[in-house]
Scaffold this motif. Structure first.
Motif, PDB file in Angstrom:
ATOM      1  N   TYR A  25     -13.131  -3.271  41.123  1.00  0.00           N
ATOM      2  CA  TYR A  25     -13.293  -1.821  41.059  1.00  0.00           C
ATOM      3  C   TYR A  25     -13.532  -1.312  42.475  1.00  0.00           C
ATOM      4  O   TYR A  25     -14.275  -1.937  43.232  1.00  0.00           O
ATOM      5  N   LEU A  33     -11.911   6.560  41.604  1.00  0.00           N
ATOM      6  CA  LEU A  33     -12.208   5.242  41.045  1.00  0.00           C
ATOM      7  C   LEU A  33     -10.903   4.516  40.771  1.00  0.00           C
ATOM      8  O   LEU A  33      -9.971   5.092  40.212  1.00  0.00           O
ATOM      9  N   SER A  64      -9.751   1.172  38.757  1.00  0.00           N
ATOM     10  CA  SER A  64     -10.233   0.200  37.786  1.00  0.00           C
ATOM     11  C   SER A  64      -9.165  -0.845  37.491  1.00  0.00           C
ATOM     12  O   SER A  64      -7.996  -0.492  37.315  1.00  0.00           O
ATOM     13  N   LEU A 113     -17.295   3.424  33.004  1.00  0.00           N
ATOM     14  CA  LEU A 113     -17.825   2.189  33.591  1.00  0.00           C
ATOM     15  C   LEU A 113     -18.659   1.407  32.584  1.00  0.00           C
ATOM     16  O   LEU A 113     -18.528   0.178  32.484  1.00  0.00           O
ATOM     17  N   LEU A 139     -17.177  -2.223  31.686  1.00  0.00           N
ATOM     18  CA  LEU A 139     -18.001  -3.348  32.139  1.00  0.00           C
ATOM     19  C   LEU A 139     -18.639  -4.085  30.969  1.00  0.00           C
ATOM     20  O   LEU A 139     -18.773  -5.311  31.020  1.00  0.00           O
TER      21      LEU A 139
END
Length: 108
Positions: free
Chosen positions: A39, A52, A54, A84, A88
């Motif tokens: 990331y 961001l 990803s 996130l 995650l």
């Protein structure tokens, strides 16, 4: 960014995988998760955005939305924290909550 960095460091310390690493330099936060991907999160002060990238959902640009007091990806109406936490949690196979709500009260 500091709260995000602290939260990620704590999570990675708990996991103890030497392939996982988080670093913050010059406004860019990089979270390396070995084979699971990387990331990259960086501030764009002139645009008042956070970008961001990803390994799961690709690139996104988050705008600060004052009435939600959060960084929101306007195409999906989803906060950066929610994305996130979800990604995650799936990647690390544990419940993750980075507590990125009420961002105006969070130190950058």
């Amino acid at each position: 960014m500091e709260r995000l960095l602290d939260g990620l460091e704590s999570i990675l310390d708990e996991i103890g995988n030497t392939e996982y690493e988080v670093e913050y330099s010059s406004g860019v936060l990089t979270l390396k998760l070995g084979e699971k991907g990387t990331y990259v999160i960086n501030k764009q002060p002139p645009n008042k955005q956070i970008w961001l990238s990803s390994p799961v959902s690709g690139p996104k640009r988050y705008d600060y939305v004052k009435d939600r007091d959060d960084w929101i990806y306007v195409r999906e109406h989803r906060s950066m924290g929610d994305l996130l936490n979800s990604e995650l949690s799936d990647l690390l196979q544990r419940k993750i909550d980075l507590e990125l709500r009420n961002v105006s009260t969070i130190d950058s």
